[in-house]
Motif scaffolding. Structure first.
Motif, mmCIF file in Angstrom:
data_model
loop_
_atom_site.group_PDB
_atom_site.id
_atom_site.type_symbol
_atom_site.label_atom_id
_atom_site.label_comp_id
_atom_site.label_asym_id
_atom_site.label_seq_id
_atom_site.Cartn_x
_atom_site.Cartn_y
_atom_site.Cartn_z
ATOM 1 N N UNK A 1 -14.525 32.690 6.541
ATOM 2 C CA UNK A 1 -15.307 32.126 5.457
ATOM 3 C C UNK A 1 -14.413 31.467 4.417
ATOM 4 N N UNK A 2 -15.009 31.120 3.284
ATOM 5 C CA UNK A 2 -14.260 30.472 2.216
ATOM 6 C C UNK A 2 -13.368 31.477 1.517
ATOM 7 N N UNK A 3 -12.286 30.980 0.942
ATOM 8 C CA UNK A 3 -11.394 31.831 0.171
ATOM 9 C C UNK A 3 -12.004 32.064 -1.204
ATOM 10 N N UNK A 4 -12.083 33.335 -1.608
ATOM 11 C CA UNK A 4 -12.711 33.673 -2.883
ATOM 12 C C UNK A 4 -11.670 33.695 -3.993
ATOM 13 N N UNK A 5 -12.019 33.053 -5.094
ATOM 14 C CA UNK A 5 -11.176 33.058 -6.277
ATOM 15 C C UNK A 5 -12.015 33.634 -7.408
ATOM 16 N N UNK A 6 -11.473 34.616 -8.123
ATOM 17 C CA UNK A 6 -12.245 35.285 -9.168
ATOM 18 C C UNK A 6 -12.695 34.279 -10.216
ATOM 19 N N UNK A 7 -13.883 34.507 -10.762
ATOM 20 C CA UNK A 7 -14.353 33.671 -11.850
ATOM 21 C C UNK A 7 -15.645 32.955 -11.583
ATOM 22 N N UNK A 8 -16.269 33.160 -10.405
ATOM 23 C CA UNK A 8 -17.533 32.513 -10.117
ATOM 24 C C UNK A 8 -18.682 33.157 -10.857
ATOM 25 N N UNK A 9 -19.746 32.394 -11.072
ATOM 26 C CA UNK A 9 -20.933 32.931 -11.748
ATOM 27 C C UNK A 9 -21.675 33.890 -10.825
ATOM 28 N N UNK B 1 -19.480 18.580 -4.745
ATOM 29 C CA UNK B 1 -19.809 19.837 -4.073
ATOM 30 C C UNK B 1 -18.667 20.840 -4.184
ATOM 31 N N UNK B 2 -17.439 20.377 -4.033
ATOM 32 C CA UNK B 2 -16.281 21.276 -4.144
ATOM 33 C C UNK B 2 -16.173 21.851 -5.560
ATOM 34 N N UNK B 3 -16.414 21.014 -6.571
ATOM 35 C CA UNK B 3 -16.347 21.482 -7.956
ATOM 36 C C UNK B 3 -17.429 22.529 -8.216
ATOM 37 N N UNK B 4 -18.657 22.258 -7.755
ATOM 38 C CA UNK B 4 -19.745 23.214 -7.958
ATOM 39 C C UNK B 4 -19.484 24.522 -7.215
ATOM 40 N N UNK B 5 -18.915 24.448 -6.015
ATOM 41 C CA UNK B 5 -18.566 25.667 -5.273
ATOM 42 C C UNK B 5 -17.607 26.529 -6.086
ATOM 43 N N UNK B 6 -16.619 25.882 -6.660
ATOM 44 C CA UNK B 6 -15.617 26.642 -7.416
ATOM 45 C C UNK B 6 -16.217 27.254 -8.675
ATOM 46 N N UNK B 7 -17.095 26.527 -9.375
ATOM 47 C CA UNK B 7 -17.665 27.022 -10.624
ATOM 48 C C UNK B 7 -18.706 28.103 -10.366
ATOM 49 N N UNK B 8 -19.611 27.872 -9.427
ATOM 50 C CA UNK B 8 -20.765 28.766 -9.249
ATOM 51 C C UNK B 8 -20.401 30.006 -8.444
ATOM 52 N N UNK B 9 -19.670 29.820 -7.339
ATOM 53 C CA UNK B 9 -19.351 30.964 -6.474
ATOM 54 C C UNK B 9 -17.876 31.369 -6.532
ATOM 55 N N UNK B 10 -17.053 30.603 -7.189
ATOM 56 C CA UNK B 10 -15.637 30.935 -7.268
ATOM 57 C C UNK B 10 -14.939 30.869 -5.926
ATOM 58 N N UNK B 11 -15.336 29.931 -5.080
ATOM 59 C CA UNK B 11 -14.769 29.840 -3.740
ATOM 60 C C UNK B 11 -14.182 28.445 -3.503
ATOM 61 N N UNK B 12 -13.247 28.391 -2.597
ATOM 62 C CA UNK B 12 -12.710 27.119 -2.115
ATOM 63 C C UNK B 12 -12.718 27.155 -0.596
ATOM 64 N N UNK B 13 -13.057 26.051 0.060
ATOM 65 C CA UNK B 13 -13.098 26.049 1.521
ATOM 66 C C UNK B 13 -11.716 26.299 2.117
ATOM 67 N N UNK B 14 -11.654 26.854 3.310
ATOM 68 C CA UNK B 14 -10.360 27.047 3.982
ATOM 69 C C UNK B 14 -9.797 25.729 4.485
ATOM 70 N N UNK B 15 -8.569 25.795 4.991
ATOM 71 C CA UNK B 15 -7.886 24.583 5.447
ATOM 72 C C UNK B 15 -8.684 23.895 6.551
ATOM 73 N N UNK B 16 -9.312 24.684 7.444
ATOM 74 C CA UNK B 16 -10.059 24.086 8.552
ATOM 75 C C UNK B 16 -11.181 23.176 8.057
#
Length: 399
Positions: free
Chosen positions: A198-206, A323-338
């Motif tokens: 799955x996506x890599x989780x980064x702390x700080x999502x809503x 979409x990438x910006x919203x992913x980071x803000x709302x869920x605190x995630x970034x897609x993996x390299x794949x």
């Protein structure tokens, strides 16, 4: 005048001549003139960019309603809410403007309009259902397959040209889909591949990130790809319809049939059913889907009317950035390299096909009689592939 002096223009004459030169574009431009020139040259591009932002917001709110609360909404109910709002606004507009052949369209194309509406509905369902298990960036980039698939569908159904370059680009694009889906039977056997997928989780999502198993991701990707094929079928049908019906009548068919189809499915499938929002946030998200869909259509139409085809087409890829910006803000995630590799393959293939040069056709100036004949026949002749300067730009208007 004293001997030896020369005639020199007065200060007023200099200012007047300077203003005239500025208006004619021959003299130095003021800051305000440059601002106005920048505005006129780029406002269409800005409208297209705003449309992509609202498309990403719509995807975000859909995923939140499907996964972010205790009361989870099915994709069919979200489609019903969004398209019922669009159908209502569209019907009122068409009725007030007195558009010809509203609401059913001309007799000769009603069957095609129904096909366009139903295939568009299935395409929309494929996208919305995939958002239950895919990040919005992954689901968004799969929709970029549509122009390539449309070319293939038109080649099969309408015998339109489909070049070797387009076929190679299609293979590259679907290779990118594999990187996004990351099926376990392929990626688990690769040396050095690490779980989780799955996506890599980064702390700080809503909201907390929504996990999905490899099997769920694979099913969601299949739904998104099938939805892209159905969307391509809808666009191919639009090409057959051509200019025989007002474009807003076609969009309204899509909205009305999506509303009716989703309503019937919710009634006939008791396991899904209607669910009422349990919080103010859910009510606001539901309303924002309808509002975002309406603004998407308006801004996209206004932008495409003001902007050149090439620049407008390239701007659609900014939806992935949103979409990438919203992913980071709302869920605190970034897609993996794949996912980034897959996105690069899909977008690269689409851009490669978009840059393909068409052989110029010799153009002769028609006589006045020929102009009248061609303008009269245009309303009754389906539009061919060569009639449009840019296919992707035409497809954008019917999202």
């Amino acid at each position: 005048m004293a001997y030896g002096s020369t005639d020199s223009p007065s200060e007023d004459d200099s200012l007047l001549n300077g203003h005239r030169a500025e208006e004619n574009g021959d003299g130095p431009k003021t800051a305000w003139t440059q601002v106005k020139a920048f505005y006129s040259e780029n406002i269409g591009l800005f409208f297209v960019f705003l449309a992509q932002m609202f498309a990403s917001i719509m995807a975000m709110t859909t995923r939140l309603l499907e996964t972010g609360f205790d009361t989870k909404f099915h994709a069919l109910q979200i489609i019903f809410v969004r398209m019922s709002i669009t159908a209502t606004i569209g019907s009122i507009y068409l009725w007030r403007k007195g558009v010809a052949d509203f609401p059913l369209g001309p007799r000769g194309v009603r069957g095609l309009l129904v096909i366009r509406g139903l295939t568009g509905t299935v395409g929309l369902f494929g996208l919305y259902y995939s958002l239950s298990f895919l990040d919005i960036a992954d689901a968004t980039v799969i929709t970029f397959l549509v122009p390539t698939i449309t070319g293939f569908v038109c080649w099969v159904a309408l015998r339109e040209p489909f070049t070797v370059r387009e076929a190679i680009a299609g293979i590259i694009a679907f290779s990118g889909v594999l990187f996004i889906a990351r099926p376990a039977f392929i990626f688990d056997n690769l040396p050095g591949h690490k779980k989780p997928q799955g996506s890599a989780h980064v702390a700080g999502g809503i909201f907390d990130p929504v996990p999905a198993t490899p099997a769920e991701r694979s099913v969601a990707v299949i739904c998104a790809v099938v939805g892209s094929f159905c969307a391509a079928g809808a666009y191919a049908t639009i090409r057959v319809i051509g200019k025989r019906v007002h474009s807003l009548v076609s969009v309204n068919y899509f909205a009305v049939l999506s509303t009716v189809t989703s309503f019937l499915a919710l009634i006939l499938l008791p396991d899904i059913g209607f669910k009422m929002p349990k919080s103010t946030a859910q009510w606001l998200l539901l309303l924002s889907i309808g509002l975002s869909g309406f603004l998407l259509q308006v801004l996209l139409t206004e932008g495409l009317q003001r902007e050149r085809a090439g620049r407008a087409t390239n701007m659609i890829y900014t939806q992935l950035v949103c979409a990438l910006v919203l992913e980071r803000i709302v869920w605190g995630t970034t897609p993996p390299v794949e996912s980034f590799v897959g996105s690069a393959l899909i977008i690269g293939a689409a851009v490669w096909v978009g840059l393909q040069k068409k052989n110029p056709q010799p153009v002769t100036a028609p006589s006045s009689d020929e102009e009248e004949a061609s303008s009269g026949a245009a309303a009754n002749t389906p539009t061919r592939a060569t009639d449009r300067p840019n296919e992707q730009t035409r497809l954008l208007q019917d999202e």
